[in-house]
Motif scaffolding. Structure first.
Motif, PDB file in Angstrom:
ATOM      1  N   TRP A 118       0.832  -1.207   0.000  1.00 45.03           N
ATOM      2  CA  TRP A 118       0.000   0.000   0.000  1.00 45.03           C
ATOM      3  C   TRP A 118       0.868   1.259   0.000  1.00 45.03           C
ATOM      4  O   TRP A 118       0.613   2.215  -0.744  1.00 45.03           O
ATOM      5  CB  TRP A 118      -0.921  -0.016   1.208  1.00 45.03           C
ATOM      6  N   GLU A 119       1.904   1.233   0.850  1.00 39.89           N
ATOM      7  CA  GLU A 119       2.829   2.372   0.902  1.00 39.89           C
ATOM      8  C   GLU A 119       3.534   2.580  -0.434  1.00 39.89           C
ATOM      9  O   GLU A 119       3.919   3.710  -0.763  1.00 39.89           O
ATOM     10  CB  GLU A 119       3.860   2.149   2.007  1.00 39.89           C
ATOM     11  N   CYS A 120       3.677   1.499  -1.177  1.00 39.39           N
ATOM     12  CA  CYS A 120       4.327   1.582  -2.487  1.00 39.39           C
ATOM     13  C   CYS A 120       3.338   1.909  -3.603  1.00 39.39           C
ATOM     14  O   CYS A 120       3.701   1.865  -4.789  1.00 39.39           O
ATOM     15  CB  CYS A 120       5.042   0.269  -2.796  1.00 39.39           C
ATOM     16  N   GLY A 121       2.088   2.224  -3.236  1.00 39.57           N
ATOM     17  CA  GLY A 121       1.110   2.678  -4.206  1.00 39.57           C
ATOM     18  C   GLY A 121       0.220   1.616  -4.818  1.00 39.57           C
ATOM     19  O   GLY A 121      -0.593   1.913  -5.703  1.00 39.57           O
ATOM     20  N   HIS A 122       0.313   0.374  -4.355  1.00 38.36           N
ATOM     21  CA  HIS A 122      -0.500  -0.701  -4.922  1.00 38.36           C
ATOM     22  C   HIS A 122      -1.870  -0.775  -4.243  1.00 38.36           C
ATOM     23  O   HIS A 122      -1.963  -0.732  -3.015  1.00 38.36           O
ATOM     24  CB  HIS A 122       0.235  -2.041  -4.776  1.00 38.36           C
ATOM     25  N   ARG A 123      -2.910  -0.911  -5.053  1.00 39.39           N
ATOM     26  CA  ARG A 123      -4.280  -1.013  -4.545  1.00 39.39           C
ATOM     27  C   ARG A 123      -4.983  -2.272  -5.055  1.00 39.39           C
ATOM     28  O   ARG A 123      -5.890  -2.771  -4.410  1.00 39.39           O
ATOM     29  CB  ARG A 123      -5.102   0.223  -4.961  1.00 39.39           C
ATOM     30  N   ARG A 124      -4.579  -2.751  -6.224  1.00 40.83           N
ATOM     31  CA  ARG A 124      -5.177  -3.973  -6.792  1.00 40.83           C
ATOM     32  C   ARG A 124      -4.164  -5.109  -6.591  1.00 40.83           C
ATOM     33  O   ARG A 124      -3.231  -5.285  -7.375  1.00 40.83           O
ATOM     34  CB  ARG A 124      -5.515  -3.769  -8.265  1.00 40.83           C
ATOM     35  N   ILE A 125      -4.370  -5.840  -5.498  1.00 44.03           N
ATOM     36  CA  ILE A 125      -3.398  -6.840  -5.044  1.00 44.03           C
ATOM     37  C   ILE A 125      -4.046  -8.219  -5.056  1.00 44.03           C
ATOM     38  O   ILE A 125      -5.050  -8.450  -4.379  1.00 44.03           O
ATOM     39  CB  ILE A 125      -2.899  -6.506  -3.630  1.00 44.03           C
ATOM     40  N   GLY A 126      -3.465  -9.133  -5.817  1.00 43.24           N
ATOM     41  CA  GLY A 126      -3.943 -10.509  -5.832  1.00 43.24           C
ATOM     42  C   GLY A 126      -3.233 -11.350  -4.782  1.00 43.24           C
ATOM     43  O   GLY A 126      -2.112 -11.044  -4.375  1.00 43.24           O
ATOM     44  N   VAL A 127      -3.887 -12.414  -4.345  1.00 41.66           N
ATOM     45  CA  VAL A 127      -3.337 -13.279  -3.297  1.00 41.66           C
ATOM     46  C   VAL A 127      -3.409 -14.735  -3.761  1.00 41.66           C
ATOM     47  O   VAL A 127      -4.432 -15.182  -4.283  1.00 41.66           O
ATOM     48  CB  VAL A 127      -4.105 -13.103  -1.978  1.00 41.66           C
ATOM     49  N   LEU A 185      -4.301  -6.398 -12.056  1.00 43.24           N
ATOM     50  CA  LEU A 185      -3.545  -6.403 -10.805  1.00 43.24           C
ATOM     51  C   LEU A 185      -2.192  -5.722 -10.990  1.00 43.24           C
ATOM     52  O   LEU A 185      -1.564  -5.838 -12.044  1.00 43.24           O
ATOM     53  CB  LEU A 185      -3.319  -7.841 -10.326  1.00 43.24           C
ATOM     54  N   THR A 186      -1.758  -5.035  -9.951  1.00 41.98           N
ATOM     55  CA  THR A 186      -0.430  -4.432  -9.977  1.00 41.98           C
ATOM     56  C   THR A 186       0.543  -5.181  -9.069  1.00 41.98           C
ATOM     57  O   THR A 186       1.751  -4.938  -9.129  1.00 41.98           O
ATOM     58  CB  THR A 186      -0.477  -2.958  -9.532  1.00 41.98           C
ATOM     59  N   ALA A 187       0.034  -6.082  -8.224  1.00 41.47           N
ATOM     60  CA  ALA A 187       0.900  -6.837  -7.308  1.00 41.47           C
ATOM     61  C   ALA A 187       0.239  -8.154  -6.948  1.00 41.47           C
ATOM     62  O   ALA A 187      -0.990  -8.277  -6.961  1.00 41.47           O
ATOM     63  CB  ALA A 187       1.194  -6.030  -6.046  1.00 41.47           C
ATOM     64  N   ILE A 188       1.064  -9.140  -6.613  1.00 43.30           N
ATOM     65  CA  ILE A 188       0.601 -10.444  -6.132  1.00 43.30           C
ATOM     66  C   ILE A 188       1.336 -10.777  -4.838  1.00 43.30           C
ATOM     67  O   ILE A 188       2.556 -10.615  -4.740  1.00 43.30           O
ATOM     68  CB  ILE A 188       0.856 -11.554  -7.171  1.00 43.30           C
ATOM     69  N   PHE A 189       0.586 -11.245  -3.859  1.00 40.49           N
ATOM     70  CA  PHE A 189       1.134 -11.713  -2.596  1.00 40.49           C
ATOM     71  C   PHE A 189       0.892 -13.220  -2.515  1.00 40.49           C
ATOM     72  O   PHE A 189      -0.246 -13.670  -2.505  1.00 40.49           O
ATOM     73  CB  PHE A 189       0.456 -10.985  -1.427  1.00 40.49           C
ATOM     74  N   ALA A 190       1.973 -14.005  -2.498  1.00 37.84           N
ATOM     75  CA  ALA A 190       1.880 -15.463  -2.414  1.00 37.84           C
ATOM     76  C   ALA A 190       2.118 -15.907  -0.971  1.00 37.84           C
ATOM     77  O   ALA A 190       3.037 -15.420  -0.312  1.00 37.84           O
ATOM     78  CB  ALA A 190       2.900 -16.113  -3.340  1.00 37.84           C
ATOM     79  N   PHE A 191       1.309 -16.853  -0.498  1.00 38.81           N
ATOM     80  CA  PHE A 191       1.391 -17.311   0.886  1.00 38.81           C
ATOM     81  C   PHE A 191       2.578 -18.235   1.147  1.00 38.81           C
ATOM     82  O   PHE A 191       2.685 -18.795   2.247  1.00 38.81           O
ATOM     83  CB  PHE A 191       0.099 -18.017   1.278  1.00 38.81           C
ATOM     84  N   GLY A 192       3.448 -18.404   0.185  1.00 45.35           N
ATOM     85  CA  GLY A 192       4.663 -19.187   0.363  1.00 45.35           C
ATOM     86  C   GLY A 192       5.664 -18.804  -0.711  1.00 45.35           C
ATOM     87  O   GLY A 192       5.276 -18.507  -1.845  1.00 45.35           O
ATOM     88  N   LEU A 227       4.706   2.588  -7.122  1.00 43.81           N
ATOM     89  CA  LEU A 227       3.815   3.261  -8.068  1.00 43.81           C
ATOM     90  C   LEU A 227       3.477   4.673  -7.610  1.00 43.81           C
ATOM     91  O   LEU A 227       2.858   5.433  -8.347  1.00 43.81           O
ATOM     92  CB  LEU A 227       2.508   2.463  -8.222  1.00 43.81           C
ATOM     93  N   ALA A 228       3.884   4.998  -6.376  1.00 48.32           N
ATOM     94  CA  ALA A 228       3.589   6.310  -5.801  1.00 48.32           C
ATOM     95  C   ALA A 228       4.709   7.282  -6.155  1.00 48.32           C
ATOM     96  O   ALA A 228       5.779   6.879  -6.614  1.00 48.32           O
ATOM     97  CB  ALA A 228       3.437   6.188  -4.288  1.00 48.32           C
ATOM     98  N   PRO A 229       4.480   8.585  -5.940  1.00 53.66           N
ATOM     99  CA  PRO A 229       5.525   9.582  -6.200  1.00 53.66           C
ATOM    100  C   PRO A 229       6.813   9.235  -5.470  1.00 53.66           C
ATOM    101  O   PRO A 229       6.796   8.845  -4.302  1.00 53.66           O
ATOM    102  CB  PRO A 229       4.915  10.881  -5.673  1.00 53.66           C
ATOM    103  N   ALA A 230       7.940   9.382  -6.142  1.00 54.57           N
ATOM    104  CA  ALA A 230       9.222   8.979  -5.579  1.00 54.57           C
ATOM    105  C   ALA A 230       9.507   9.652  -4.248  1.00 54.57           C
ATOM    106  O   ALA A 230      10.070   9.061  -3.339  1.00 54.57           O
ATOM    107  CB  ALA A 230      10.341   9.290  -6.572  1.00 54.57           C
ATOM    108  N   SER A 231       9.117  10.905  -4.115  1.00 54.36           N
ATOM    109  CA  SER A 231       9.412  11.637  -2.885  1.00 54.36           C
ATOM    110  C   SER A 231       8.698  11.043  -1.686  1.00 54.36           C
ATOM    111  O   SER A 231       9.146  11.186  -0.560  1.00 54.36           O
ATOM    112  CB  SER A 231       8.987  13.101  -3.047  1.00 54.36           C
TER     113      SER A 231
END
Length: 351
Positions: free
Chosen positions: A173-182, A241-248, A335-339
């Motif tokens: 989330w801090e890195c700007g991701h909102r559409r996250i698959g699991v 999706l912009t990111a995937i979180f795998a449980f292993g 994906l968020a502003p670099a600053s």
């Protein structure tokens, strides 16, 4: 009732039945489960001869491993074997399929081998609730918490899966991701998967968002092949999706290949996070951002607790949460502003 009757009722040869009863390798999971089912149905117990009685006091400990391809378990086994050796104790490792009944297998071993104690790596709470009372030896469970299972005599040491999964979502989330698959797990038989998914949902809610379980979650077994197939299904269903979180980590490595085969670059087109922090995760391309479970500490606490209980030195069941670390590596893109997030998504580690 003898071994020939078990062979007749199970449909397998006397030799196969003998190997199952003596817990020898070289027997398929299907044959083993069928033979053990017949043994339970008829209440068969092998004869106990004088030689067995003589060696009973010298029995080894048993490590029951649920699943064949969990890389974290391999790390824990290696460390646990060393700890048993340091304590001048023998140990045998027994693998059961991810969908098999690990407690029923332990009950069988308890009757014919009389181990000093059982160290379970992974476990289905329904199997424990149904069959745990039949095990007479001390038991310790690793990577799952049994604190709320209501079972006396079962200690457990685990990572806080809810908190750890939440930390992954917070990082993305801090890195700007909102559409996250699991990806990963089976909520019907795996309390670990349920806890990790609960951590995902709770983290989304803390950010004022809703996690669409039906669209963004894809269950699978803990293997690279299963991770590959699950990622393919997920990316076909949710190609935004912009990111995937795998449980292993083992699932994440399969997902990495799936993304590549779909023409996606990690992390430029899609970010990826794993769970476990196994050694191989730092050698993938890119290096995998992941949650590191402390395999060494899990093994040490589990082995020390089990040996103490077997020697009559334990003080009852113990349930502890082992610290984890979020390892921020190369597989997550900001994906968020670099600053705002340059320091958050950079390579490094966060406790």
């Amino acid at each position: 009732m003898d071994i020939r009757d078990i062979a007749r009722l199970s449909g397998y040869s006397v030799g196969t039945v003998s190997r199952v009863l003596n817990d020898h390798p070289g027997v398929s999971d299907r044959a083993r489960e069928r033979v053990l089912a017949v043994v339970r149905e008829v209440g068969y117990e092998p004869n106990t001869n004088a030689r067995h009685l003589k060696t009973r006091s010298r029995a080894s400990f048993a490590i029951m491993v649920k699943g064949m391809q969990n890389l974290l378990f391999n790390d824990i086994i290696e460390k646990a074997e060393g700890l048993f050796a340091e304590a001048d104790e023998e140990v045998r490792v027994h693998f059961v399929d991810e969908d098999a009944d690990e407690v029923a297998r332990a009950v069988h071993l308890d009757r014919i081998r009389h181990p000093k104690g059982f160290l379970f790596l992974g476990g289905d709470p329904s199997n424990f609730r149904e069959g745990f009372g039949q095990i007479e030896a001390p038991c310790v469970l690793l990577t799952n918490t049994a604190e709320d299972w209501g079972l006396k005599g079962l200690s457990s040491f685990s990572t806080d899966d809810v908190e750890a999964a939440g930390s992954v979502i917070d990082h993305l989330w801090e890195c700007g991701h909102r559409r996250i698959g699991v990806l990963g797990g089976n909520r019907k038989v795996s309390e670990v998967s349920e806890h990790r998914l609960a951590g995902v949902v709770r983290a989304f809610e803390s950010h004022g968002a809703h996690f669409d379980v039906d669209r963004w979650y894809e269950p699978c077994r803990f293997s690279m092949g299963a991770g590959y197939e699950a990622a393919m299904r997920l990316l076909e269903r949710a190609d935004d999706l912009t990111a995937i979180f795998a449980f292993g980590d083992v699932i994440a490595l399969g997902a990495l290949r799936a993304a590549t085969d779909r023409g996606l670059r990690v992390p430029l087109d899609i970010s990826l996070v794993g769970f476990d922090g196994v050694d191989v995760s730092q050698y993938s391309v890119p290096r995998l951002t992941t949650v590191r479970q402390d395999a060494g500490l899990l093994a040490r606490r589990g082995v020390e607790s089990l040996i103490a209980a077997a020697r009559g030195e334990g003080a009852g069941a113990v349930h502890e949460s082992v610290p984890f670390r979020l390892l921020r590596r190369e597989s997550v893109l900001s994906l968020a502003p670099a600053s705002a997030t340059a320091d958050v998504c950079a390579k490094g580690e966060r406790s």
